[in-house]
Design an enzyme around this catalytic site. Sequence first.
Site, PDB file in Angstrom:
ATOM      1  N   ASP A   8       0.866  -1.178   0.000  1.00 30.68           N
ATOM      2  CA  ASP A   8       0.000   0.000   0.000  1.00 30.68           C
ATOM      3  C   ASP A   8       0.905   1.232   0.000  1.00 30.68           C
ATOM      4  O   ASP A   8       2.128   1.135  -0.174  1.00 30.68           O
ATOM      5  CB  ASP A   8      -0.999  -0.042   1.176  1.00 30.68           C
ATOM      6  CG  ASP A   8      -0.357   0.258   2.533  1.00 30.68           C
ATOM      7  OD1 ASP A   8       0.887   0.380   2.610  1.00 30.68           O
ATOM      8  OD2 ASP A   8      -1.108   0.358   3.524  1.00 30.68           O
ATOM      9  N   CYS A  63       2.950  -3.107   4.095  1.00 33.21           N
ATOM     10  CA  CYS A  63       2.127  -1.938   4.433  1.00 33.21           C
ATOM     11  C   CYS A  63       2.926  -1.146   5.469  1.00 33.21           C
ATOM     12  O   CYS A  63       4.125  -1.372   5.624  1.00 33.21           O
ATOM     13  CB  CYS A  63       0.731  -2.334   4.916  1.00 33.21           C
ATOM     14  SG  CYS A  63       0.660  -3.237   6.463  1.00 33.21           S
ATOM     15  N   GLY A  64       2.293  -0.217   6.160  1.00 32.19           N
ATOM     16  CA  GLY A  64       3.048   0.618   7.092  1.00 32.19           C
ATOM     17  C   GLY A  64       3.766  -0.196   8.150  1.00 32.19           C
ATOM     18  O   GLY A  64       4.956  -0.016   8.418  1.00 32.19           O
ATOM     19  N   THR A  65       3.017  -1.106   8.767  1.00 33.58           N
ATOM     20  CA  THR A  65       3.586  -1.949   9.820  1.00 33.58           C
ATOM     21  C   THR A  65       3.760  -3.399   9.396  1.00 33.58           C
ATOM     22  O   THR A  65       4.399  -4.168  10.106  1.00 33.58           O
ATOM     23  CB  THR A  65       2.651  -1.961  11.045  1.00 33.58           C
ATOM     24  OG1 THR A  65       1.368  -2.459  10.602  1.00 33.58           O
ATOM     25  CG2 THR A  65       2.499  -0.568  11.644  1.00 33.58           C
ATOM     26  N   GLY A  66       3.134  -3.789   8.307  1.00 32.15           N
ATOM     27  CA  GLY A  66       3.091  -5.190   7.903  1.00 32.15           C
ATOM     28  C   GLY A  66       1.964  -5.957   8.576  1.00 32.15           C
ATOM     29  O   GLY A  66       1.704  -7.118   8.228  1.00 32.15           O
ATOM     30  N   HIS A  96      10.248 -23.303   9.337  1.00 29.51           N
ATOM     31  CA  HIS A  96       9.217 -23.975  10.132  1.00 29.51           C
ATOM     32  C   HIS A  96       7.807 -23.790   9.577  1.00 29.51           C
ATOM     33  O   HIS A  96       6.970 -24.674   9.718  1.00 29.51           O
ATOM     34  CB  HIS A  96       9.249 -23.473  11.583  1.00 29.51           C
ATOM     35  CG  HIS A  96      10.428 -23.994  12.353  1.00 29.51           C
ATOM     36  ND1 HIS A  96      10.557 -23.848  13.718  1.00 29.51           N
ATOM     37  CD2 HIS A  96      11.553 -24.657  11.952  1.00 29.51           C
ATOM     38  CE1 HIS A  96      11.688 -24.414  14.136  1.00 29.51           C
ATOM     39  NE2 HIS A  96      12.318 -24.896  13.079  1.00 29.51           N
ATOM     40  N   HIS A 131       7.270 -30.280  10.962  1.00 32.70           N
ATOM     41  CA  HIS A 131       6.713 -28.991  10.536  1.00 32.70           C
ATOM     42  C   HIS A 131       5.753 -29.169   9.366  1.00 32.70           C
ATOM     43  O   HIS A 131       4.816 -28.379   9.210  1.00 32.70           O
ATOM     44  CB  HIS A 131       7.843 -28.031  10.169  1.00 32.70           C
ATOM     45  CG  HIS A 131       8.800 -27.809  11.303  1.00 32.70           C
ATOM     46  ND1 HIS A 131       8.421 -27.200  12.483  1.00 32.70           N
ATOM     47  CD2 HIS A 131      10.101 -28.157  11.450  1.00 32.70           C
ATOM     48  CE1 HIS A 131       9.454 -27.171  13.305  1.00 32.70           C
ATOM     49  NE2 HIS A 131      10.492 -27.752  12.711  1.00 32.70           N
TER      50      HIS A 131
HETATM   51  C1  RB5 Z   1      -1.947   2.987   6.369  1.00 27.84           C
HETATM   52  O1  RB5 Z   1      -1.889   4.265   6.915  1.00 27.84           O
HETATM   53  C2  RB5 Z   1      -1.609   1.953   7.432  1.00 27.84           C
HETATM   54  O2  RB5 Z   1      -2.656   1.798   8.320  1.00 27.84           O
HETATM   55  C3  RB5 Z   1      -1.257   0.638   6.773  1.00 27.84           C
HETATM   56  O3  RB5 Z   1      -0.180   0.821   5.896  1.00 27.84           O
HETATM   57  C4  RB5 Z   1      -0.831  -0.503   7.687  1.00 27.84           C
HETATM   58  O4  RB5 Z   1       0.165  -0.093   8.559  1.00 27.84           O
HETATM   59  C5  RB5 Z   1      -1.908  -1.220   8.361  1.00 27.84           C
HETATM   60  O5  RB5 Z   1      -1.693  -2.229   9.064  1.00 27.84           O
END
Ligand code: RB5
Length: 144
Positions: A8, A63-66, A96, A131
């Site tokens: 994203d 994404c921002g945090t994955g 695993h 596994h």
């Molecule tokens: C987008 O701002 C953010 O929420 C998205 O990239 C992600 O981190 C969500 O888990």
Amino acid sequence: MSIGIASDHGGYSLKSYIQSNLTTMKFIDYGTNTLDSVHYPLIADKLCQAILAGDISRGILICGTGIGISIRANRYQGIRAALAFDEFTAEMAKAHNNANILCLGGRTTSNDTALKLITTWATTRFEGGRHATRVELLDSTTIK
Ligand code: RB5
């Protein structure tokens, strides 16, 4: 086989860095390709569906945090998406869990670390054995 890659807007910069700097790998890009805000579940859908269709065997989602993108990917039976943040978790994701998707956080993982995690995950072999039984359970069970 090629590796799919998608992000994203929160992962777009890291995705671009990976594509420019991991030149030994051939990536198939499933978007996004601007910093405009997009919905990460829809991005995950594109790559997961490509794996399940057999177009690619594995992929990277960012994404921002994955976190959000890994949650969405794991709604698909047969997708094993692992959010890794260091080399040990990247290695275990394959050894695993036989993860067919590696998830990264564009706002939490540095460019250099991301390259190391991808290389580790892509080159580690699934250990099989006990596994394999667990991975079969992951893939054969749908829970409503
Ligand atoms: C987008 O701002 C953010 O929420 C998205 O990239 C992600 O981190 C969500 O888990």
